[in-house]
Motif scaffolding. Structure first.
Motif, PDB file in Angstrom:
ATOM      1  N   LEU A   1      -4.154  12.540   2.759  1.00 33.55           N
ATOM      2  CA  LEU A   1      -3.462  11.251   2.700  1.00 33.55           C
ATOM      3  C   LEU A   1      -4.386  10.252   2.007  1.00 33.55           C
ATOM      4  O   LEU A   1      -5.438   9.886   2.533  1.00 33.55           O
ATOM      5  CB  LEU A   1      -3.106  10.798   4.117  1.00 33.55           C
ATOM      6  CG  LEU A   1      -1.908   9.871   4.280  1.00 33.55           C
ATOM      7  CD1 LEU A   1      -0.689  10.363   3.531  1.00 33.55           C
ATOM      8  CD2 LEU A   1      -1.586   9.695   5.743  1.00 33.55           C
TER       9      LEU A   1
ATOM     10  N   LYS B   1      -5.013   6.716   0.010  1.00 33.50           N
ATOM     11  CA  LYS B   1      -4.426   5.372  -0.056  1.00 33.50           C
ATOM     12  C   LYS B   1      -4.600   4.725  -1.431  1.00 33.50           C
ATOM     13  O   LYS B   1      -5.665   4.793  -2.032  1.00 33.50           O
ATOM     14  CB  LYS B   1      -5.090   4.472   0.981  1.00 33.50           C
ATOM     15  CG  LYS B   1      -4.423   3.090   1.099  1.00 33.50           C
ATOM     16  CD  LYS B   1      -5.081   2.252   2.193  1.00 33.50           C
ATOM     17  CE  LYS B   1      -4.201   1.063   2.571  1.00 33.50           C
ATOM     18  NZ  LYS B   1      -4.786   0.283   3.664  1.00 33.50           N
TER      19      LYS B   1
ATOM     20  N   SER C   1      -9.021   2.716   2.729  1.00 36.05           N
ATOM     21  CA  SER C   1      -9.193   1.744   3.811  1.00 36.05           C
ATOM     22  C   SER C   1      -8.077   1.895   4.841  1.00 36.05           C
ATOM     23  O   SER C   1      -7.032   2.496   4.569  1.00 36.05           O
ATOM     24  CB  SER C   1      -9.196   0.327   3.241  1.00 36.05           C
ATOM     25  OG  SER C   1      -7.940   0.032   2.666  1.00 36.05           O
ATOM     26  N   TRP C   2      -8.296   1.325   6.001  1.00 37.78           N
ATOM     27  CA  TRP C   2      -7.267   1.240   7.045  1.00 37.78           C
ATOM     28  C   TRP C   2      -6.836  -0.211   7.118  1.00 37.78           C
ATOM     29  O   TRP C   2      -6.220  -0.693   6.170  1.00 37.78           O
ATOM     30  CB  TRP C   2      -7.837   1.809   8.353  1.00 37.78           C
ATOM     31  CG  TRP C   2      -6.836   2.076   9.433  1.00 37.78           C
ATOM     32  CD1 TRP C   2      -6.737   1.434  10.634  1.00 37.78           C
ATOM     33  CD2 TRP C   2      -5.798   3.075   9.430  1.00 37.78           C
ATOM     34  NE1 TRP C   2      -5.706   1.958  11.364  1.00 37.78           N
ATOM     35  CE2 TRP C   2      -5.102   2.958  10.665  1.00 37.78           C
ATOM     36  CE3 TRP C   2      -5.374   4.034   8.519  1.00 37.78           C
ATOM     37  CZ2 TRP C   2      -4.019   3.772  10.994  1.00 37.78           C
ATOM     38  CZ3 TRP C   2      -4.290   4.843   8.851  1.00 37.78           C
ATOM     39  CH2 TRP C   2      -3.643   4.707  10.071  1.00 37.78           C
ATOM     40  N   ASP C   3      -7.293  -0.985   8.104  1.00 34.31           N
ATOM     41  CA  ASP C   3      -6.882  -2.398   8.097  1.00 34.31           C
ATOM     42  C   ASP C   3      -7.830  -3.265   7.274  1.00 34.31           C
ATOM     43  O   ASP C   3      -7.422  -4.248   6.684  1.00 34.31           O
ATOM     44  CB  ASP C   3      -6.773  -2.935   9.531  1.00 34.31           C
ATOM     45  CG  ASP C   3      -8.052  -2.752  10.319  1.00 34.31           C
ATOM     46  OD1 ASP C   3      -8.861  -1.865   9.950  1.00 34.31           O
ATOM     47  OD2 ASP C   3      -8.263  -3.486  11.301  1.00 34.31           O
TER      48      ASP C   3
ATOM     49  N   ALA D   1       0.865  -1.185   0.000  1.00 33.32           N
ATOM     50  CA  ALA D   1       0.000   0.000   0.000  1.00 33.32           C
ATOM     51  C   ALA D   1       0.894   1.226   0.000  1.00 33.32           C
ATOM     52  O   ALA D   1       2.026   1.186   0.500  1.00 33.32           O
ATOM     53  CB  ALA D   1      -0.900   0.007   1.231  1.00 33.32           C
ATOM     54  N   TRP D   2       0.402   2.308  -0.604  1.00 35.50           N
ATOM     55  CA  TRP D   2       1.147   3.557  -0.558  1.00 35.50           C
ATOM     56  C   TRP D   2       0.141   4.692  -0.465  1.00 35.50           C
ATOM     57  O   TRP D   2      -1.054   4.480  -0.687  1.00 35.50           O
ATOM     58  CB  TRP D   2       2.048   3.705  -1.789  1.00 35.50           C
ATOM     59  CG  TRP D   2       3.155   4.682  -1.561  1.00 35.50           C
ATOM     60  CD1 TRP D   2       3.243   5.960  -2.045  1.00 35.50           C
ATOM     61  CD2 TRP D   2       4.331   4.478  -0.780  1.00 35.50           C
ATOM     62  NE1 TRP D   2       4.403   6.549  -1.613  1.00 35.50           N
ATOM     63  CE2 TRP D   2       5.085   5.672  -0.825  1.00 35.50           C
ATOM     64  CE3 TRP D   2       4.824   3.402  -0.016  1.00 35.50           C
ATOM     65  CZ2 TRP D   2       6.304   5.817  -0.150  1.00 35.50           C
ATOM     66  CZ3 TRP D   2       6.022   3.545   0.646  1.00 35.50           C
ATOM     67  CH2 TRP D   2       6.756   4.734   0.573  1.00 35.50           C
ATOM     68  N   TRP D   3       0.655   5.850  -0.128  1.00 32.48           N
ATOM     69  CA  TRP D   3      -0.230   6.978   0.068  1.00 32.48           C
ATOM     70  C   TRP D   3       0.266   8.178  -0.725  1.00 32.48           C
ATOM     71  O   TRP D   3       1.451   8.528  -0.648  1.00 32.48           O
ATOM     72  CB  TRP D   3      -0.296   7.334   1.565  1.00 32.48           C
ATOM     73  CG  TRP D   3      -1.045   6.299   2.329  1.00 32.48           C
ATOM     74  CD1 TRP D   3      -2.367   6.341   2.687  1.00 32.48           C
ATOM     75  CD2 TRP D   3      -0.544   5.049   2.843  1.00 32.48           C
ATOM     76  NE1 TRP D   3      -2.719   5.193   3.368  1.00 32.48           N
ATOM     77  CE2 TRP D   3      -1.625   4.384   3.480  1.00 32.48           C
ATOM     78  CE3 TRP D   3       0.690   4.404   2.806  1.00 32.48           C
ATOM     79  CZ2 TRP D   3      -1.493   3.130   4.083  1.00 32.48           C
ATOM     80  CZ3 TRP D   3       0.829   3.158   3.401  1.00 32.48           C
ATOM     81  CH2 TRP D   3      -0.248   2.541   4.036  1.00 32.48           C
TER      82      TRP D   3
ATOM     83  N   LEU E   1      -5.296  13.395  10.668  1.00 32.80           N
ATOM     84  CA  LEU E   1      -4.991  13.217   9.248  1.00 32.80           C
ATOM     85  C   LEU E   1      -6.252  13.272   8.385  1.00 32.80           C
ATOM     86  O   LEU E   1      -7.231  12.588   8.684  1.00 32.80           O
ATOM     87  CB  LEU E   1      -4.308  11.860   9.022  1.00 32.80           C
ATOM     88  CG  LEU E   1      -2.885  11.710   9.539  1.00 32.80           C
ATOM     89  CD1 LEU E   1      -2.381  10.299   9.270  1.00 32.80           C
ATOM     90  CD2 LEU E   1      -1.953  12.735   8.906  1.00 32.80           C
ATOM     91  N   PRO E   2      -6.231  14.061   7.297  1.00 33.04           N
ATOM     92  CA  PRO E   2      -7.322  13.983   6.320  1.00 33.04           C
ATOM     93  C   PRO E   2      -7.127  12.721   5.481  1.00 33.04           C
ATOM     94  O   PRO E   2      -6.461  12.736   4.453  1.00 33.04           O
ATOM     95  CB  PRO E   2      -7.146  15.263   5.490  1.00 33.04           C
ATOM     96  CG  PRO E   2      -5.719  15.665   5.673  1.00 33.04           C
ATOM     97  CD  PRO E   2      -5.212  15.056   6.943  1.00 33.04           C
ATOM     98  N   TYR E   3      -7.711  11.617   5.931  1.00 30.65           N
ATOM     99  CA  TYR E   3      -7.359  10.282   5.425  1.00 30.65           C
ATOM    100  C   TYR E   3      -8.457   9.734   4.509  1.00 30.65           C
ATOM    101  O   TYR E   3      -9.635   9.760   4.857  1.00 30.65           O
ATOM    102  CB  TYR E   3      -7.147   9.337   6.608  1.00 30.65           C
ATOM    103  CG  TYR E   3      -6.613   7.992   6.196  1.00 30.65           C
ATOM    104  CD1 TYR E   3      -5.250   7.744   6.171  1.00 30.65           C
ATOM    105  CD2 TYR E   3      -7.477   6.961   5.812  1.00 30.65           C
ATOM    106  CE1 TYR E   3      -4.748   6.516   5.771  1.00 30.65           C
ATOM    107  CE2 TYR E   3      -6.977   5.725   5.410  1.00 30.65           C
ATOM    108  CZ  TYR E   3      -5.617   5.507   5.394  1.00 30.65           C
ATOM    109  OH  TYR E   3      -5.130   4.292   4.986  1.00 30.65           O
TER     110      TYR E   3
ATOM    111  N   THR F   1      -3.360   1.491  15.485  1.00 32.09           N
ATOM    112  CA  THR F   1      -4.648   2.002  15.941  1.00 32.09           C
ATOM    113  C   THR F   1      -5.773   1.378  15.111  1.00 32.09           C
ATOM    114  O   THR F   1      -5.553   0.888  14.003  1.00 32.09           O
ATOM    115  CB  THR F   1      -4.705   3.537  15.818  1.00 32.09           C
ATOM    116  OG1 THR F   1      -4.393   3.905  14.467  1.00 32.09           O
ATOM    117  CG2 THR F   1      -3.704   4.191  16.756  1.00 32.09           C
TER     118      THR F   1
END
Ligand SMILES: [Zn+2]
Lengths: 136, 741
Positions: free
Chosen positions: B297, B299, B692-694, B285-287, B687-689, B680
């Motif tokens: 940010l 993904k 997906s996360w996990d 994964a990269w951002w 973060l303006p994210y 987390t």
């Protein structure tokens, strides 16, 4: 038989173990995520990509923003060799990056010769194309 | 005989008010089944030796036409190799691309040709005849982005349509809301300039002047528009001529069979080679760190699975689309880029055609940054598609390393961002122009297992593009690169082998009544590429500016004041009256003042392997060439040396390196401890994210509190105007002051 999976990590197919290529130390089951067997250290990205212009005077300095990026380093727990440097937003779970089918790998290598070292592959040969530029 | 379903189809086609891009065409990157013509020809011609001779003949014609295109093309991009020419089957599949040039461009030309075949060929108001030429630039019908224009020409033999040929150039200017064809401030697709679906622009080999005039009237560079339409048409005519000559000598069967065999043979060889890879999955994964209007940010998530002879790129979990930002990409653009990845970095010996992707599958979330709505702007698709490419490069290399039969070498990520200026305005010759600097091609190469990467070498999308000649540019344009192509010290992807480094540049406007620059690159907070197997990635890159000064005057009166590197200029601040500042490398088009400095650096490729294993002699060579400072030689590489003589104390170096390994382990923790202490459940609130996360099935949209299921149309992500954000902040400040006062 040893498979050179990365530049730093080897799978011993007979023992079904990940191994460190630098020291030969066994790490853990080849069917599991190798990262579980490594020693991890989160790094402030500025410790690696240090500011090139004065951080006291400028907001953007060629150094990444530690609020946005953590560099997680994975070391061989036996010898401290750096096997992987993973760039992640702070708090993001590590990614399971290599998950090979060990049974398929065994079948594939059962008909191959073992290699004593990683195979680099052929060197680059320039194709027969000449680059003429406009203007001369 | 006409069946009733044909009649229904005919009725539906007649009743269709608008022939939008056809999903049946756009969602299929595989090649067509054999046509009746191909069956007929292959039955008659099957001698592999003869077909190989024909292939070489056609290849020579493709390369010759590419030389023509590159040398005659008026667009700056053509001069530097951002162009390509190719031959296609009659069905529209890319069979044979020129050796030089941008293979992604022609990979995408299959789509507009298939559109023409499907919709125009049998339409009595259009038709496809010998001597016709069709033009396209709208990426939704099949282009990398709307700044490219492709011209396509059918090839006939004795009245039968036997092939297509095409030529593509990164033209630049296209009449968009900002000059240069790649607007970063586009908020909808109608801000992106010309939107040509494939349409006929020439009959009987003559460009239609009325149509040319319409196109010229729609762009800032009318001369360029006309000149390059002619250039592309003559390039296509040369391709047509070479096909005709091959047919005259070897027969139409041999030529058609050759074009078809290129695809089928490549497909078979790709499948054979994929079987040599291990079965399994690699993930990466990269951002990206911005939309070009604001930092965010974003993904890009990838899992690559290889099973038997099929390779699957699964990009689910990547960021949702941005409704009013130009950083979305189309999936076809990404597929075209990945054909370039396979043909340049994995199997460079394979013929350059689209069959390299025939056994590759793709999975995307609908409504993601790779499958945006048709109304979403895509003019800066490089901001997501280049990262998506790099993520794929890393993932593929992790399959490739252990494969004993390689066709090229494993390489760390190439730098992937366009650290380059776009420009627009009136030149010293009174011409209106809008285009891009050749530094777009100046990306640093990734390191290899046994070799450092190549410095500012070539872009990821073309291995043989060129950096152009600045002096040539200065004859035509009113700005000067006062520092040009000077490698930047410590701008290095560290590793046992280091990445190819990026050069720095300083430019200033000299003489123009109206001139502006823009900059469209990300990576000022979060780097653009990692390293490989323990190597580090690139650093981050700012735009540095010096304002309130005319450096041309300063150099005339006191030339000693000038500094020739960004580090010295910014750290020493030699002009006391000037203002010095840094910014993200995203600058919307803005007018420039004479003699103000704009400074950026090209990016370095990723490093390979643990930097502590770098041969001290290699570190000293870099030190001698002023590529690394004393500080980096010590902090990163732990080389103990005399800075004057560069004599290395080997014993002290070995000891110092062992001390670092000990420090590493002393400061490290187990995987489980790391996860417990640092990982987390959601993205951090600061973060303006986006993405997906996990769990790849849940996408976040700007905050840990806003999420929705992947693949579903979530609340549209509409970003506020950056100036409005600033005004709101100032108004809040004003209100607070008024209340206090
Ligand atoms: Zn070890």
């Amino acid at each position: 038989m040893k498979i050179f999976v990365t530049d730093a990590l080897v799978i011993d197919l007979d023992a079904e173990q990940w191994e460190c290529r630098a020291c030969g130390g066994a790490l853990g089951s080849a069917r599991d995520n190798y990262k579980r067997f490594m020693a991890l250290r989160p790094r402030d990205p500025r410790d690696i990509h240090a500011p090139i212009i004065d951080p006291d005077r400028y907001e953007f300095t060629f150094a990444p923003d530690p609020q946005w990026l953590t560099i997680v380093e994975y070391y061989c727990p036996h010898c401290g060799h750096l096997a992987e440097a993973e760039y992640l937003p702070p708090g993001h779970p590590p990614v399971h990056d290599i998950e090979f089918d060990i049974d398929a790998l065994k079948a594939q290598w059962s008909v191959r010769e073992a290699t004593a070292a990683p195979v680099l592959g052929p060197d680059f040969v320039a194709p027969p194309h000449h680059h003429h530029k406009g203007g001369h | 005989m006409t069946s009733s379903s044909d009649k229904v189809n005919e009725f539906l086609q007649d009743a269709t008010l608008f022939l939008a891009p056809d999903p049946e065409i756009m969602n299929n990157h595989g090649f067509a089944p054999r046509s009746a013509l191909e069956e007929r020809c292959m039955a008659k011609e099957s001698d592999p030796a003869r077909i190989e001779i024909v292939r070489e003949r056609l290849m020579a014609g493709a390369n010759e036409s590419f030389e023509m295109l590159e040398n005659m093309g008026a667009a700056p991009g053509a001069k530097w190799g951002d162009c390509v020419s190719a031959m296609f089957t009659a069905s529209g599949d890319l069979s044979l691309a020129s050796t030089g040039g941008v293979v992604i461009f022609v990979n995408l030309v299959q789509y507009p040709i298939k559109f023409i075949n499907k919709y125009w060929k049998n339409d009595p108001s259009v038709g496809v005849r010998e001597g016709d030429a069709f033009l396209v630039n709208d990426a939704h019908y099949g282009q990398a982005h709307n700044t490219d224009q492709s011209l396509m020409m059918p090839v006939f033999w004795e009245g039968e349509h036997v092939a297509w040929v095409g030529a593509t150039v990164h033209e630049g200017e296209n009449g968009a809301i900002e000059p240069g064809g790649m607007p970063s401030i586009a908020e909808q697709t109608w801000d992106e300039g010309l939107k040509m679906p494939p349409f006929r622009v020439a009959e009987n080999y003559v460009l239609r002047r009325d149509i040319v005039t319409f196109l010229q009237n729609s762009v800032r560079e009318p001369k360029l528009q006309y000149a390059d339409m002619k250039v592309k048409m003559y390039t296509c005519r040369r391709l047509e001529q070479r096909i005709h000559e091959a047919i005259a000598e070897f027969g139409v069967e041999a030529v058609v069979a050759c074009l078809r065999r290129n695809l089928e043979d490549t497909d078979a060889e790709v499948r054979r080679r994929l079987k040599e890879w291990p079965d399994g999955t690699t993930r990466h994964a990269w951002w990206t760190d911005g939309t070009l209007r604001e930092n965010a940010l974003i993904k890009i998530n990838l899992a690559v699975t290889k099973k038997d002879d099929v390779l699957t790129f699964d990009y689910r979990g990547s960021s949702p689309e941005f409704a009013n930002r130009a950083n979305n990409t189309l999936d076809i653009t990404l597929k075209g880029m990945l054909s370039q990845l396979m043909l340049a970095y994995v199997w460079p010996d394979l013929p350059r055609n689209q069959a390299v992707l025939n056994s590759v599958r793709f999975i995307f979330d609908e409504h993601s940054i790779m499958r945006p709505a048709p109304t979403a702007p895509i003019s800066q698709c490089m901001m997501s598609v280049f990262t998506s490419w790099s993520v794929a490069q890393v993932s593929v290399m992790k399959f490739l390393y252990c494969v004993p039969d390689k066709y090229t070498r494993v390489i760390a990520p190439w730098y992937c961002m366009i650290n380059t200026f776009l420009f627009g305005g009136l030149t010293q010759h009174g011409e209106m122009v809008g285009n891009v600097c050749a530094d777009i091609n100046g990306m640093g190469g990734g390191a290899l297992a046994d070799r450092d990467g190549q410095q500012s070498c070539a872009p990821i999308f073309a291995t043989m593009a060129d950096l152009g000649e600045q002096e040539f540019m200065e004859e035509e344009m009113p700005f000067v690169q006062l520092v040009s192509k000077k490698l930047m010290r410590d701008n290095q992807g560290f590793g046992r082998q280091r990445g190819g480094m990026g050069y720095q540049m300083m430019l200033a406007l000299r003489d123009s009544p109206a001139w502006g620059f823009m900059l469209t690159a990300i990576g000022s907070k979060f780097p653009n590429v990692p390293g490989l197997f323990g190597g580090y990635g690139c650093p981050t890159y700012p735009l540095a500016r010096v304002r309130g000064i005319d450096v041309f005057e300063a150099m005339r009166t006191d030339p000693g004041q000038f500094r020739y590197s960004i580090a010295e200029m910014m750290n020493e601040q030699p002009f006391p009256e000037a203002q010095y500042s840094t910014h993200p490398m995203s600058l919307p088009y803005a007018l420039a003042a004479r003699g103000e400095l704009y400074m950026i650096a090209q990016g370095t490729g990723g490093g390979f392997g643990d930097p502590l294993e770098r041969d001290p002699a290699d570190v000293m060579r870099d030190h001698e060439e002023d590529l690394v400072s004393d500080e980096v030689a010590w902090r990163i590489y732990r080389v103990v040396f005399d800075p004057q003589t560069r004599i290395v104390d080997e014993e002290a170096t070995a000891k110092a390196r062992q001390a670092v390994r000990d420090e590493r382990l002393a400061g490290a923790m187990s995987y489980d401890d790391y996860c417990a202490q640092h990982v987390t459940a959601k993205p951090p609130a600061h973060l303006p994210y986006y993405g997906s996360w996990d769990d790849t099935k849940t996408l976040y949209a700007g905050s840990p509190d806003v999420s929705f299921p992947a693949g579903e149309a979530g609340p549209p992500i509409i970003m506020p105007h950056p100036l409005q954000v600033r005004i709101d902040a100032l108004e809040r400040q004003l209100a607070a002051l008024q209340t206090a006062g």
